[in-house]
Design an enzyme around this catalytic site. Structure first.
Site, short mmCIF file in Angstrom:
data_model
loop_
_atom_site.label_atom_id
_atom_site.label_comp_id
_atom_site.label_asym_id
_atom_site.label_seq_id
_atom_site.Cartn_x
_atom_site.Cartn_y
_atom_site.Cartn_z
N LEU A 33 0.83 -1.21 0.00
CA LEU A 33 0.00 0.00 0.00
C LEU A 33 0.86 1.26 0.00
O LEU A 33 2.05 1.21 0.33
CB LEU A 33 -0.93 -0.03 1.22
N PRO A 34 0.27 2.42 -0.34
CA PRO A 34 1.08 3.63 -0.54
C PRO A 34 1.72 4.22 0.71
O PRO A 34 2.84 4.74 0.65
CB PRO A 34 0.06 4.63 -1.13
N THR A 64 6.22 0.52 2.10
CA THR A 64 7.28 1.30 2.76
C THR A 64 6.60 2.35 3.62
O THR A 64 5.98 3.29 3.11
CB THR A 64 8.19 1.97 1.73
N LYS A 103 15.17 0.04 4.79
CA LYS A 103 14.69 0.49 3.47
C LYS A 103 14.87 1.99 3.31
O LYS A 103 15.34 2.46 2.25
CB LYS A 103 13.21 0.11 3.32
N LYS A 123 8.28 10.78 -0.66
CA LYS A 123 7.65 10.19 0.54
C LYS A 123 8.67 9.45 1.39
O LYS A 123 8.73 9.62 2.62
CB LYS A 123 6.53 9.23 0.12
#
Length: 296
Positions: free
Chosen positions: A66-67, A97, A172, A247
């Site tokens: 998901l975003p 992420t 990450k 983001k």
């Protein structure tokens, strides 16, 4: 071993990942708000789920891609969250992420209900998702990692156990912060060479064989026309969007502030990608940062 797998979130990354699970012989239920991608996967052997709850019911493994943090927490937590309908035998793998704290919140709530969870953000982009060569960076207990590893191996090539829940997210964002710095620096150097009369391809070859060698030069050159397979040579079609890099850099800056880390180059990269967003390039590949340095 064939498993029953639910997969929620079929965007540029999730769609190819789910397709690889189907190819590996698993029974894969899929759901996304975009019904066209659900139908496309269903035409290729997946099972179309009516909604997220249907997708999460009677599965051995549930994967989400998901975003942002708010979407992950909304999916799993709260009065209508999947935490209330998931079987205790289900392993939840979130490949989004997000910030580490949100991953820990989701993991803690699922654990209270007896449900295993790992966070497993990915690296490798759309090409890696399609080819099944992604790198998975996993946070979770040893037992949960062992359960997740065979499933992740059907979608990726490199699988790392970074530590406890949330560690995958930290690793990450460290990686993506470095990637953004490398992309900006590579773009700056190539454009300076062009401005001084050098051929971009020749300069790139020189730097690739010299001490400036890095991943962006080798596989993802940001200058149009230098590397035919790179997004730069295809009008910067993603790939990995500028919006997503911005983001991730926001998450990195939050982590830096929380840990009192010194990240001046990460902060500069965040500012550059925000500037690129303001110029309307948010949906372009993150290598489009090259255009900030171009005279054209």
């Amino acid at each position: 071993m064939s498993l029953s797998i639910g997969f929620i979130g079929l965007g540029n990354m999730g769609g190819p990942m789910a397709a690889n699970l189907v190819k590996a012989g698993h029974q894969v239920k899929v759901f996304d708000l975009n019904r066209s991608v659900v139908n496309l996967l269903a035409d290729n052997g997946a099972i179309a789920a009516d909604d997220a709850k249907h997708c999460a019911t009677d599965v051995d493994v549930l994967i989400s891609m998901l975003p942002a943090s708010k979407h992950v927490k909304s999916l799993y937590l709260g009065d209508t969250g999947l935490v209330h309908i998931l079987a205790k035998s289900t392993l939840v793998i979130d490949c989004s992420t997000i910030d580490a704290a949100s991953a820990r919140d989701v993991g803690a709530e699922l654990s209270e209900h007896g449900i295993d969870f790992v966070d497993a953000p990915v690296s490798g982009g759309v090409a890696g998702a399609t080819a099944g060569t992604l790198t998975f960076i996993v946070g979770g207990g040893d037992e949960q990692f062992a359960k997740a590893q065979p499933v992740l191996a059907d979608m990726g090539k490199n699988i790392f156990h970074a530590g406890d829940i949330g560690a995958g997210q930290v690793a990450k964002i460290c990686n993506n912060m470095l990637l953004s710095i490398l992309m900006a620096g590579t773009s700056e150097a190539i454009q300076m060479g062009i401005n001084n009369g050098l051929d971009a391809k020749v300069l790139s070859d020189i730097m690739t064989a010299s001490s400036g060698r890095n991943w962006t030069l080798e596989l993802y050159n940001p200058c149009p026309g230098v590397m035919a397979t790179a997004p730069a040579s295809n009008d910067y079609k993603p790939g990995f969007m500028v919006d997503l890099m911005a983001k991730d850099l926001g998450l990195a800056m939050e982590a830096a502030q929380q840990s009192n880390s010194v990240t001046p180059m990460g902060s500069m990269a965040k500012n550059l990608y925000t500037m690129l967003q303001h110029q309307g390039a948010g949906s372009e590949d993150f290598s489009a940062i090259f255009k900030l340095f171009s005279k054209e």
